[in-house]
Design an enzyme around this catalytic site. Structure first.
Site, mmCIF file in Angstrom:
data_model
loop_
_atom_site.group_PDB
_atom_site.id
_atom_site.type_symbol
_atom_site.label_atom_id
_atom_site.label_comp_id
_atom_site.label_asym_id
_atom_site.label_seq_id
_atom_site.Cartn_x
_atom_site.Cartn_y
_atom_site.Cartn_z
ATOM 1 N N HIS A 170 0.645 -1.365 -0.033
ATOM 2 C CA HIS A 170 0.065 0.033 -0.091
ATOM 3 C C HIS A 170 0.885 1.168 0.031
ATOM 4 C CE1 HIS A 170 1.030 1.104 4.246
ATOM 5 N NE2 HIS A 170 1.116 -0.294 4.495
ATOM 6 N N THR A 184 -0.276 8.040 6.927
ATOM 7 C CA THR A 184 0.277 9.279 8.068
ATOM 8 C C THR A 184 0.993 8.434 9.255
ATOM 9 O OG1 THR A 184 -1.903 8.751 9.174
ATOM 10 C CG2 THR A 184 -1.751 10.591 7.692
ATOM 11 N N GLU A 188 -2.175 -7.076 7.297
ATOM 12 C CA GLU A 188 -0.785 -6.879 8.032
ATOM 13 C C GLU A 188 -1.131 -7.722 9.357
ATOM 14 O OE1 GLU A 188 2.367 -6.646 8.634
ATOM 15 O OE2 GLU A 188 2.429 -4.564 7.640
#
Length: 212
Positions: A9, A13, A83
């Site tokens: 990906h 942030t 993940e």
């Protein structure tokens, strides 16, 4: 031969802040969205993608959306490509995590750290098992000359890549660079007699198409 593509990906942030993400619904940064757009253009220009699979975590879905638009292929969400679930460590800074809980540091402890399970989370051993099962199932489902793109995350891609290369978990996680938006390509040799497909690495962490 069939082709399996694994793409990480775009930048989030929390990537930028150096925080442990796990399954957190963190959004892409402006740079991450640009990486997703560049990935979409590169894949459309380079491959004939038949199927698009994405982790169901938001940052992977957000990366897959421009790819889906560019290819005209609807993404299929698969939680097996998530993940690592880091449980209660989610949101900690990486330096804080290794300082407070050194038993989880692969570079300091090695293999025992891969077996450590965060509270309410997964060990890397468990993640590896989950991801390899997903990859093997996907490889078994491939048709000759089919190309499948999976949008996933750092740990699943490193572990899958390392398994093909014969690396252990520690080597897989520490010795293989994988940038946000980077793509790995695998050649899958299908068998006519029912044997397991043979998987070969063609390219690792391809990022030349990224402009940011």
């Amino acid at each position: 031969m069939a082709t399996l593509l694994l793409a990480r990906h775009g930048e989030t942030t929390w990537n930028r802040a150096g925080r442990v993400q796990g399954w957190a619904p963190v959004s892409l940064t402006e740079r991450g969205r640009a990486q997703a757009d560049a990935l979409a253009r590169h894949v459309a220009d380079t491959y004939e993608v038949d199927r698009l699979v994405s982790s169901d975590i938001e940052r992977a879905q957000e990366t897959a959306r421009p790819v889906a638009r560019e290819l005209g292929v609807e993404p299929v969400l698969d939680s097996a490509w998530r993940e690592r679930d880091v449980g209660s460590f989610q949101g900690l800074e990486f330096d804080e995590l290794t300082d407070r809980y050194p038993q989880y540091s692969l570079s300091a402890v090695g293999t025992p750290a891969a077996r450590e399970r965060p509270p309410s989370g997964e060990s890397l051993v468990e993640v590896r098992r989950r991801v390899l099962n997903a990859r093997e199932g996907l490889a078994d489902s491939l048709a000759p000359d089919e190309t499948v793109l999976v949008v996933s995350h750092g740990a699943p891609i490193r572990l899958s890549l390392g398994e093909v290369k014969g690396l252990d978990i520690v080597e897989s996680m520490l010795s293989q660079p994988l940038d946000n938006g980077g793509i790995c390509e695998f050649e899958v040799e299908l068998s006519d007699d029912g044997d397991e497909p043979l998987v070969h690495v063609v390219a690792e962490n391809e990022t030349r198409f990224l402009t940011t």
